[in-house]
Design a protein around this motif. Structure first.
Motif, PDB file in Angstrom:
ATOM      1  N   ILE A   1       0.831  -1.200   0.000  1.00 18.13           N
ATOM      2  CA  ILE A   1       0.000   0.000   0.000  1.00 18.13           C
ATOM      3  C   ILE A   1       0.869   1.255   0.000  1.00 18.13           C
ATOM      4  CG2 ILE A   1      -1.588   1.366   1.424  1.00 18.13           C
ATOM      5  CD1 ILE A   1      -2.943  -1.279   2.178  1.00 18.13           C
ATOM      6  N   GLU A   2       1.908   1.260   0.821  1.00 20.31           N
ATOM      7  CA  GLU A   2       2.811   2.419   0.860  1.00 20.31           C
ATOM      8  C   GLU A   2       3.507   2.609  -0.487  1.00 20.31           C
ATOM      9  OE1 GLU A   2       2.978   4.768   3.160  1.00 20.31           O
ATOM     10  OE2 GLU A   2       1.390   3.650   4.185  1.00 20.31           O
ATOM     11  N   ASP A   3       3.944   1.529  -1.109  1.00 21.77           N
ATOM     12  CA  ASP A   3       4.568   1.621  -2.436  1.00 21.77           C
ATOM     13  C   ASP A   3       3.585   2.168  -3.460  1.00 21.77           C
ATOM     14  OD1 ASP A   3       6.917   0.627  -1.417  1.00 21.77           O
ATOM     15  OD2 ASP A   3       6.640  -1.405  -2.228  1.00 21.77           O
TER      16      ASP A   3
ATOM     17  N   TYR B   1       3.910   5.650  -5.583  1.00 18.84           N
ATOM     18  CA  TYR B   1       3.856   5.656  -7.048  1.00 18.84           C
ATOM     19  C   TYR B   1       2.801   6.640  -7.542  1.00 18.84           C
ATOM     20  CZ  TYR B   1       3.169   4.165 -11.845  1.00 18.84           C
ATOM     21  OH  TYR B   1       3.054   4.151 -13.203  1.00 18.84           O
ATOM     22  N   ILE B   2       1.627   6.624  -6.916  1.00 24.30           N
ATOM     23  CA  ILE B   2       0.540   7.514  -7.321  1.00 24.30           C
ATOM     24  C   ILE B   2       0.950   8.973  -7.133  1.00 24.30           C
ATOM     25  CG2 ILE B   2      -1.794   8.289  -6.706  1.00 24.30           C
ATOM     26  CD1 ILE B   2      -2.432   5.320  -6.126  1.00 24.30           C
ATOM     27  N   GLN B   3       1.554   9.281  -6.014  1.00 24.58           N
ATOM     28  CA  GLN B   3       1.980  10.657  -5.755  1.00 24.58           C
ATOM     29  C   GLN B   3       3.058  11.108  -6.732  1.00 24.58           C
ATOM     30  OE1 GLN B   3       3.000  10.383  -1.623  1.00 24.58           O
ATOM     31  NE2 GLN B   3       0.902  10.752  -0.931  1.00 24.58           N
TER      32      GLN B   3
ATOM     33  N   ASP C   1       1.067  13.304 -14.294  1.00 25.55           N
ATOM     34  CA  ASP C   1       0.896  12.700 -15.620  1.00 25.55           C
ATOM     35  C   ASP C   1      -0.495  12.091 -15.801  1.00 25.55           C
ATOM     36  OD1 ASP C   1       3.577  13.300 -16.079  1.00 25.55           O
ATOM     37  OD2 ASP C   1       4.239  11.357 -15.315  1.00 25.55           O
ATOM     38  N   ASP C   2      -1.326  12.156 -14.790  1.00 27.43           N
ATOM     39  CA  ASP C   2      -2.648  11.532 -14.831  1.00 27.43           C
ATOM     40  C   ASP C   2      -3.660  12.540 -15.364  1.00 27.43           C
ATOM     41  OD1 ASP C   2      -5.082  10.289 -14.409  1.00 27.43           O
ATOM     42  OD2 ASP C   2      -4.463   9.417 -12.496  1.00 27.43           O
TER      43      ASP C   2
END
Length: 81
Positions: free
Chosen positions: A44-46, A50-52, A57-58
């Motif tokens: 979850i932390e990874d 990654y999302i942050q 770019d999203d």
């Protein structure tokens, strides 16, 4: 080939088929057992990291720089009068 021989041969083929299937199952279980496991809390932390890192770019978050760059825009229709 006698009836007894045919029955024995069919039984032998069935046993070999079952044995082959069991070997495939064992191979698959060995592959799955060798996969590196990660705790859910670490995963979850990874994922959050990654999302942050990629949120700029999203396009769903920041939108498109122009309407023409949006592949989901409504296509204009041509009407002939």
């Amino acid at each position: 080939m006698t009836c007894f021989q045919m029955t024995w041969y069919i039984g032998f083929e069935t046993k070999m088929s079952t044995l082959q299937q069991q070997r495939k199952v064992v191979e698959q279980l060995r592959r799955e057992a060798s996969i590196r496991r990660v705790n859910v809390s670490v995963a979850i932390e990874d994922l959050k990291k990654y999302i942050q890192e990629h949120e700029n770019d999203d396009y769903l978050l920041v939108g498109f720089h122009s309407q023409k760059a949006n592949p989901f825009r409504e296509k204009s229709s041509c009407t002939i009068l």
